[in-house]
Design an enzyme around this catalytic site. Structure first.
Site, PDB file in Angstrom:
ATOM      1  N   ASP A   1       0.808  -1.212   0.000  1.00 31.51           N
ATOM      2  CA  ASP A   1       0.000   0.000   0.000  1.00 31.51           C
ATOM      3  C   ASP A   1       0.842   1.262   0.000  1.00 31.51           C
ATOM      4  O   ASP A   1       2.067   1.226   0.157  1.00 31.51           O
ATOM      5  CB  ASP A   1      -0.932   0.005   1.216  1.00 31.51           C
TER       6      ASP A   1
ATOM      7  N   ASN B   1      -7.377  -3.903  14.402  1.00 27.10           N
ATOM      8  CA  ASN B   1      -8.763  -4.227  14.050  1.00 27.10           C
ATOM      9  C   ASN B   1      -8.840  -5.384  13.061  1.00 27.10           C
ATOM     10  O   ASN B   1      -9.904  -5.671  12.511  1.00 27.10           O
ATOM     11  CB  ASN B   1      -9.481  -2.999  13.491  1.00 27.10           C
TER      12      ASN B   1
ATOM     13  N   HIS C   1      -7.051  -5.631  10.182  1.00 30.29           N
ATOM     14  CA  HIS C   1      -6.804  -5.336   8.772  1.00 30.29           C
ATOM     15  C   HIS C   1      -5.499  -5.952   8.306  1.00 30.29           C
ATOM     16  O   HIS C   1      -4.559  -6.134   9.076  1.00 30.29           O
ATOM     17  CB  HIS C   1      -6.861  -3.827   8.480  1.00 30.29           C
TER      18      HIS C   1
ATOM     19  N   GLU D   1      -9.698  -2.642   5.518  1.00 28.24           N
ATOM     20  CA  GLU D   1     -10.345  -2.450   6.809  1.00 28.24           C
ATOM     21  C   GLU D   1     -11.506  -3.423   7.000  1.00 28.24           C
ATOM     22  O   GLU D   1     -11.979  -4.042   6.033  1.00 28.24           O
ATOM     23  CB  GLU D   1     -10.844  -1.005   6.928  1.00 28.24           C
TER      24      GLU D   1
END
Length: 248
Positions: free
Chosen positions: A64, A133, A135, A140
């Site tokens: 990313d 979380n 990811h 996400e």
């Protein structure tokens, strides 16, 4: 694979990557950024310096990049990779690929990046961290498992976790380009790293919950060749029966 601490996790991951390159000198590596993989990159750089493991035929694709940050921005992932790995090994810059955060057309950049991965035959070995979380990359919770490289709006928790690298929370970009979950899952071998107490809650969920887009990393349980390397702190909340199921 349970290890004692961050150092051992990093060394184990580096060893697998080095073995991959020796087995296939023209390997395609999928690379991650963040604190979790810093030790792995340091170990790879040290091995290159000491043992001469060559990256001259290797191609790399990063997961990313933040939208709005150029390669020279100190918080861009271009800058991170050059500082922590590429400048310490013999890989040609032309064989390192990171999404263009300054692309005029972000959607077109996503398609270009996905096509580049396909053109080299896909990723042989993908290195991943895991967000608090769940990811992977910047995918996400709620991201469809069918998603390929795309633009994502970063969750508040993700921006908060990354704020320590920026002057203020407001300076953390709100969007990024990320490899999609389907792109990641096409990799031949996936290594997932986790270290520290802050990752313990999500690691417990990863092992104990069903496969669900609400925990993006849970999709890895459906991949035929995944290696999880996590230290004792990261696995401290995983129950014994789950350890037996996953042989950790």
């Amino acid at each position: 694979m349970e290890v004692k601490d961050y150092k051992e996790m990093s060394e184990k991951a580096a060893k697998i990557i080095i073995e991959q390159i020796k087995k296939k000198p023209n390997s395609v590596l999928g690379l991650a950024t963040g604190e979790t993989v810093l030790g792995t990159y340091a170990a790879l750089a040290d091995d290159h310096r000491r043992n001469g493991t060559s990256y001259e035929r290797v191609h790399t694709f990063n997961l990313d990049e933040y939208l709005g940050l150029g390669p020279d921005h100190p918080n861009s992932y271009h800058y991170y990779m050059n500082r922590h790995l590429f400048s310490h090994i013999d890989i040609p810059v032309s064989q390192t690929y990171i999404p263009n955060g300054l692309a005029d057309d972000a959607e077109a950049e996503c398609k270009r990046y996905e096509n580049l991965i396909d053109e080299v035959g896909g990723i042989d070995l993908q290195l991943l961290g895991i967000g608090r979380n769940g990811h992977i990359g910047f995918n996400e919770p709620g991201t469809p498992f069918s998603t390929v490289t795309h633009v994502v709006e970063l969750a508040p928790s993700t921006r908060q976790a990354n704020a320590r690298f920026f002057p203020t929370l407001e300076d953390v970009p709100g969007k990024a380009i990320t490899m999609g979950i389907a792109t990641i899952m096409k990799s031949g071998h996936i290594i997932l790293l986790a270290s520290g107490k802050t990752k313990a809650p999500i690691m417990a969920q990863l092992f104990e919950k069903d496969v669900t887009p609400l925990i993006p990393a849970s999709v890895l349980k459906t991949h035929p060749n995944v290696t999880i390397i996590a230290d004792q702190e990261a696995l401290s909340l995983v129950r014994d029966e789950q350890r037996k199921v996953y042989a950790i």
